[in-house]
Design an enzyme around this catalytic site. Structure first.
Site, PDB file in Angstrom:
ATOM      1  NE  ARG A  27      -3.572   0.092   2.450  1.00  0.00           N
ATOM      2  CZ  ARG A  27      -4.732   0.113   1.830  1.00  0.00           C
ATOM      3  NH1 ARG A  27      -5.169  -0.977   1.246  1.00  0.00           N
ATOM      4  NH2 ARG A  27      -5.458   1.202   1.786  1.00  0.00           N
ATOM      5  CD1 TRP A  74       3.113   5.546  -2.649  1.00  0.00           C
ATOM      6  CD2 TRP A  74       1.505   7.099  -2.616  1.00  0.00           C
ATOM      7  NE1 TRP A  74       3.028   6.095  -3.904  1.00  0.00           N
ATOM      8  CE2 TRP A  74       2.053   7.047  -3.923  1.00  0.00           C
ATOM      9  CE3 TRP A  74       0.478   7.995  -2.366  1.00  0.00           C
ATOM     10  CZ2 TRP A  74       1.603   7.856  -4.954  1.00  0.00           C
ATOM     11  CZ3 TRP A  74       0.029   8.801  -3.395  1.00  0.00           C
ATOM     12  CH2 TRP A  74       0.594   8.722  -4.681  1.00  0.00           C
ATOM     13  CE  LYS A 493       2.018  -4.681 -15.076  1.00  0.00           C
ATOM     14  NZ  LYS A 493       0.609  -4.594 -15.085  1.00  0.00           N
TER      15      LYS A 493
HETATM   16  C1  F6R Z   1      -0.287  -1.473 -12.919  1.00  0.00           C
HETATM   17  C2  F6R Z   1      -1.236  -1.293 -11.851  1.00  0.00           C
HETATM   18  C3  F6R Z   1      -2.031  -0.043 -11.805  1.00  0.00           C
HETATM   19  C4  F6R Z   1      -3.475  -0.362 -11.399  1.00  0.00           C
HETATM   20  C5  F6R Z   1      -4.264   0.939 -11.207  1.00  0.00           C
HETATM   21  C6  F6R Z   1      -5.715   0.675 -10.884  1.00  0.00           C
HETATM   22  O1  F6R Z   1       0.361  -2.695 -12.838  1.00  0.00           O
HETATM   23  O2  F6R Z   1      -1.368  -2.132 -11.006  1.00  0.00           O
HETATM   24  O3  F6R Z   1      -1.992   0.617 -13.020  1.00  0.00           O
HETATM   25  O4  F6R Z   1      -4.060  -1.142 -12.388  1.00  0.00           O
HETATM   26  O5  F6R Z   1      -3.695   1.675 -10.167  1.00  0.00           O
HETATM   27  O6  F6R Z   1      -5.840  -0.077  -9.731  1.00  0.00           O
HETATM   28  P1  F6R Z   1      -7.151  -0.882  -9.377  1.00  0.00           P
HETATM   29  O7  F6R Z   1      -7.307  -1.950 -10.400  1.00  0.00           O
HETATM   30  O8  F6R Z   1      -6.918  -1.406  -8.011  1.00  0.00           O
HETATM   31  O9  F6R Z   1      -8.279   0.109  -9.450  1.00  0.00           O
END
Ligand code: F6R
Length: 616
Positions: A27, A74, A493
């Site tokens: 996190r 963070w 990635k």
């Molecule tokens: C890339 C990655 C981020 C998440 C983005 C949305 O590997 O993990 O780009 O995809 O922060 O996060 P969620 O899917 O949790 O809303």
């Protein structure tokens, strides 16, 4: 962003909290802190860096009693340094807070408090909040719970907080608005755990309460937890849920990194996603949340998909799926743009929000906006009980299991799986897919986990390719049709975990600009599977070749044409065109993983990133 862990009870609090912080490092991990209370001894440790740095700092001075509160950060307000790390302590030295979220009106509150004599040692919004609580407590001569509640009514923003009074170390106050917080309940009101998600206390208890927005809980040794609404003081009956998570799921299980483990978990994760939903032999797709709203889906004017990052890429794949299989118009929106664009949303629109964490602030705000304009909102989330899962009208979980590596892998393929099931179901019901076509798709879908398993066998080849290109300063990813979003995802990635600049492009778009970048030092990853504009992609490969670009091609097993042209080929099993993203994405995940490892990067915790982005 930020992880909170607290313990109050009869056990030694330090190991619980420090290990819990390590589990929550996904996190945020730019600084960390912990406060340990042992009768009259108070020890506060804060440091820039990771939880391991905090552990070193605390070293052997950890003989504490049964109360500790920790935080992994963070940074939002104030750079990552010791002073800005949490916990923060009030001016009197009595009140302690850890916070996840943002207090938007902190500057106004800070100025007001300053005029009344308060001083601040950090640049954080959190230190403002704890002093506001202190001022209210002193002025009103009230209990801590009441002071926290009153303070929160003057706060604009988002928070999950845990607060306690050093002089009364038998009570912790917890509250939430927009950021998650769970309370684990151990033995007979003698044992309480607090954390941003349940992973820090999973080995101690399976009983947990997830606070809802605007709720405040008073946790006191020897008493039942009391919860009330912050604004109107209404009593809330605690909803104790049984946790399904187990320890194995949140450990590395022999892999060097969580990301590698999660890449390899994809066959099972995809299977878990469609388990009980895809009944291939019966020719049925069963999804309660779609079935119960089938008229809305079938009569929808259009589908608007909102998401961020990798989830947005899954949304782009879904655009191809819904248009191709169900002939439904789709728009895919970055949630962060959508929410501020005054978008046109009508009653007949279905908004699909995609989010692994279910906590992404922009996606959550986009959902609220869409709902306020009358849209029906369907969520595709991984984290059960997350804010987005609760805010949407209904939805489908991906059931991928915890994703701990910051770079999304199994979340992406399982999101695509859920969206594929919906598109297939609607396509069949709308008559766009005949029963026999529908059956072919279902049969093929049931083979995808084994085809992903087979795809994973190319790991050694990908590792070798990674060793050749690990020092490249740039990289281009090209794909067409269903595999254009995969090219974007491959580039993301590589960028996020290896810090190599990478761009994804629709292959044909290359000649409108990016082709100028191509020379003998530019690796170009091209997705060139047999199905889907194969001949066109072959022409694009030839264009790269004539400019001496280095071609790494992802091809269908048995391909001969691209093999002749490419510098490296990575073979994947054949499947239907609509399902190719589920396979083509695997080598791209592995390529970025190996390059990052070879470059000595922190794969699971890349710099500047956090797993759930709960700030806008
Ligand atoms: C890339 C990655 C981020 C998440 C983005 C949305 O590997 O993990 O780009 O995809 O922060 O996060 P969620 O899917 O949790 O809303």
């Amino acid at each position: 962003m930020c992880g909170i862990v607290g313990y109050l009870g009869y056990r030694k609090a330090y190991p619980i909290v420090i290990n819990g912080l390590q589990r929550l490092e996904y996190r945020g991990y730019d600084s960390a802190g912990i406060i340990l209370i042992n009768e009259n001894n108070v020890n506060l440790y804060k440091t820039k860096g990771k939880v391991s740095d905090l552990k070193e700092l605390v070293a052997k001075n950890n003989s504490n009693g049964g109360l500790a509160l920790g935080h992994t950060r963070w940074a939002t307000h104030g750079i990552p340094n010791n002073e800005n790390s949490h916990p923060h302590v009030s001016n009197s030295g009595n009140l302690v807070i850890v916070h996840n979220g943002i207090i938007e009106n902190y500057d106004t509150l800070k100025k007001e408090l300053t005029t009344r004599g308060y001083t601040f040692t950090s640049d954080t919004d959190t230190e403002v909040l704890i002093n506001l609580i202190e001022e209210i407590k002193t002025t009103n001569n009230c209990k801590l719970g009441e002071a926290v509640q009153l303070a929160l009514t003057s706060v604009i923003g988002a928070y999950a907080i845990a607060v306690f009074d050093i002089s009364k170390p038998n009570e912790i106050i917890v509250a939430r608005l927009g950021s998650p917080i769970a309370i684990g309940i151990g033995e007979n009101n003698k044992d309480f755990f607090i954390a941003s998600d349940a992973s820090p206390f999973i080995e101690y208890t399976k009983d947990a309460i997830y606070l809802d927005d605007e709720e405040l809980a008073i946790i006191k040794l020897g008493k039942d937890i009391r919860i009330r609404k912050i604004q109107d003081n209404a009593i809330v009956e605690p909803n104790i849920q049984e946790l399904k998570l187990n320890l194995e799921q949140i450990e590395k299980g022999g892999y060097e990194h969580f990301m590698l483990k999660e890449i390899h978990e994809q066959p099972k994760a995809i299977l878990d996603t469609y388990r009980g939903r895809l009944l291939a032999d019966k020719g049925i797709i069963k999804m309660g949340s779609v079935d119960n709203n089938i008229t809305k889906f079938l009569n929808a004017n259009r589908i608007i998909i909102v998401a961020c990052g990798t989830s947005w890429h899954a949304g782009l794949v879904a655009e191809y799926l819904f248009e191709d299989l169900a002939r439904m118009p789709v728009e895919v929106e970055y949630a962060s743009e959508f929410r501020y664009r005054n978008p046109i949303i009508n009653k007949g629109d279905i908004v699909i929000a995609i989010s692994q964490s279910g906590e992404t602030a922009d996606t959550l705000a986009a959902i609220k906006l869409a709902k306020s304009k009358g849209a029906f909102v369907f969520g595709v989330c991984n984290v059960v009980g997350s804010s987005i899962a609760r805010e949407t009208n209904t939805g489908a979980y991906t059931h991928a299991g915890p994703e701990i590596g910051v770079a999304s892998t199994k979340a992406f393929t399982t999101q695509i799986t859920v969206l594929t099931l919906i598109a297939l179901k609607l396509g069949n019901l709308k008559g766009e897919l005949s029963n026999s076509q529908f059956h072919t798709y279902l049969q093929e879908m049931s083979l995808i986990p084994s085809k992903v398993e087979e795809t994973l066998k190319i790991n050694a080849i990908v590792e070798e390719i990674a060793s050749i290109y690990k020092d490249a300063p740039n990289c281009l990813y090209l794909g067409r049709g269903y595999n254009f979003p995969v090219a974007l995802e491959g580039a993301l990635k590589l960028k996020e975990i290896s810090y190599i600049h990478a761009e994804g492009y629709p292959a044909a778009e290359m000649k409108h600009g990016p082709i100028a970048l191509i020379d003998e030092s530019m690796p170009v990853v091209v997705i060139a599977t047999k199905k889907g504009h194969y001949d066109k992609v072959v022409s694009n490969i030839q264009e790269i070749k004539s400019r001496k670009g280095k071609i790494i091609a992802v091809v269908t097993k048995g391909d001969t044409i691209v093999k002749e042209l490419a510098d490296h080929i990575i073979e994947i099993p054949e499947t239907l065109e609509a399902f190719t993203p589920l396979l083509t994405t695997i080598p791209l995940q592995l390529l970025s993983y190996h390059i990052a490892v070879m470059r000595g990067c922190n794969v699971d915790q890349p710099r500047n990133l956090a797993k759930s982005v709960t700030v806008e």
